[in-house]
Design a protein around this motif. Sequence first.
Motif: not given
Length: 498
Positions: A454-471
């Motif tokens: 209902s708040l329209n919020i969520g998380s994302i994780t980007l995976h690469t061969a050198g590590g990951k970035i999440d938000f």
Amino acid sequence: MSNFNQPQRQNKLGVLVLFLDTIRQFSRALFPIILVSIIKIKSFHLGIIVLILFLVLAVFATIAYLKYYYFTFYLDNDNQEFIVNEGIFNKTKTAIQLHKIQHVNIKQSFVQNIIGVYALEIDTAGTNNQEIAIKAISHAVALDLKSKLLENDAIKQSLNEENIGFETEENTNDAFVKISFSSLLKIGITSNYVKSFLILLAFFFSAFENIKHIFGEDAIEENKIDGFLEKNLMLEALPILFILFIAVIIIVNLVRVVFRYFDFKITNQNGSLLLSFGLLNTKSTIIKPNKVQIVAFSSNYFQKKMNVLEMKIKQATNGEKEEEKAAIEIPGCNNVEKEAILKIIFGQNPIKGIELKPNFRKLGFAIFLTTILPISAYLLLRNNIKEREIIDYFVFIYVIFVGLIQYFKFRNNKLFLDKDYIIKQSGAWDIKNEIIETSKIQAISTSQLFWHKSLNIGSITLHTAGGKIDFQLGNFEKIKAFKNLWLYEIESTNVNWM
């Protein structure tokens, strides 16, 4: 140019390098036993000691020679592989396909510098340590072998650049980045406090345990320590001890930075970055732009005023535990040099796209975990603590300090979304920016808790061969829209990132 088509051994001086390395390995493993034996032996017989020492050194010398004799390496041009044979009793044969070589490093330790030989290390993606280490070859042979090993990769990169129309700068032997001694000093006094603190902490705990183990439990009289605390002398001396401790941390960090990164130079070689640095242990390595996964740069308030920052370049690793270890650091460059490095790696200076900020609930949850829960636990146990007034003072400082850290972490936490680049900004004191190309993404994970819909919020994780970035806890509609765009770009482009 050396001929590597036939099996060949290391430089003959490699026997001495292997001999010293064997002594170092056995000494490190048996040092506690040797030290305890020396302390507990009541009488020494010089003749027996000399004989034992001579026999031990003779065994080490034999082991070193056999290691040297059975260690051979060569290039198999038919199968495009680099072959290494080694082992005294257990023979091993290692074959590495040339196109899988991640990078080749030329190093020289203090001992190797005295002897006049170099070490060559070959890394491939997916290994914890270097795949192969040749410990004693001449500088000319090291350069020739490095050129041969990367020759196949250079051809691939040249073809890729022609296909995408990427123009590299002309090859030059002049370093376009030279980290001065003053810049290293600036970095040394303004960064890595936590790392230096942990090093000191580990040293003190290790020394404390070794003293108790060697000299017995009575070596450190706990009664005197308790008496010191009861007299409140520790509270009176706390400011002085704090200043001394900070001074030691800065000195340790300065020494570490200067010794490791002395005479740091970066040279542009046909669009690749050649890095060389080190005071006692010198190192030379090449960074290929097509193999770079994540580029990060960070600076704090003092570093911004001094116009210095730290960069980290991450290539393919063997999981999260190896990310920081495998990262190549560039300390003390300025903004102009940073932009020049980014231009070589990405072909341009990535710009920040659409800004995405986390919901304020992220701050509330962080404060709940780091302050409210610990303080609640302390209040439950407070009546059982004798020195409540002193502890209350430290608790108050803790709440203010941690609260400010969480606030600044929340304020600086941003994700910048673009078709070609993704930039994540984070940090409380050291503001860090991590850049990845969307074409280097291997997988994208999104998640949304049911009470966040209902708040329209969520998380994302980007995976690469050198590590990951999440938000976490960002606008979920924007996250999903860019996720679909990036997945389309990944499927529709053919970019070689290895």
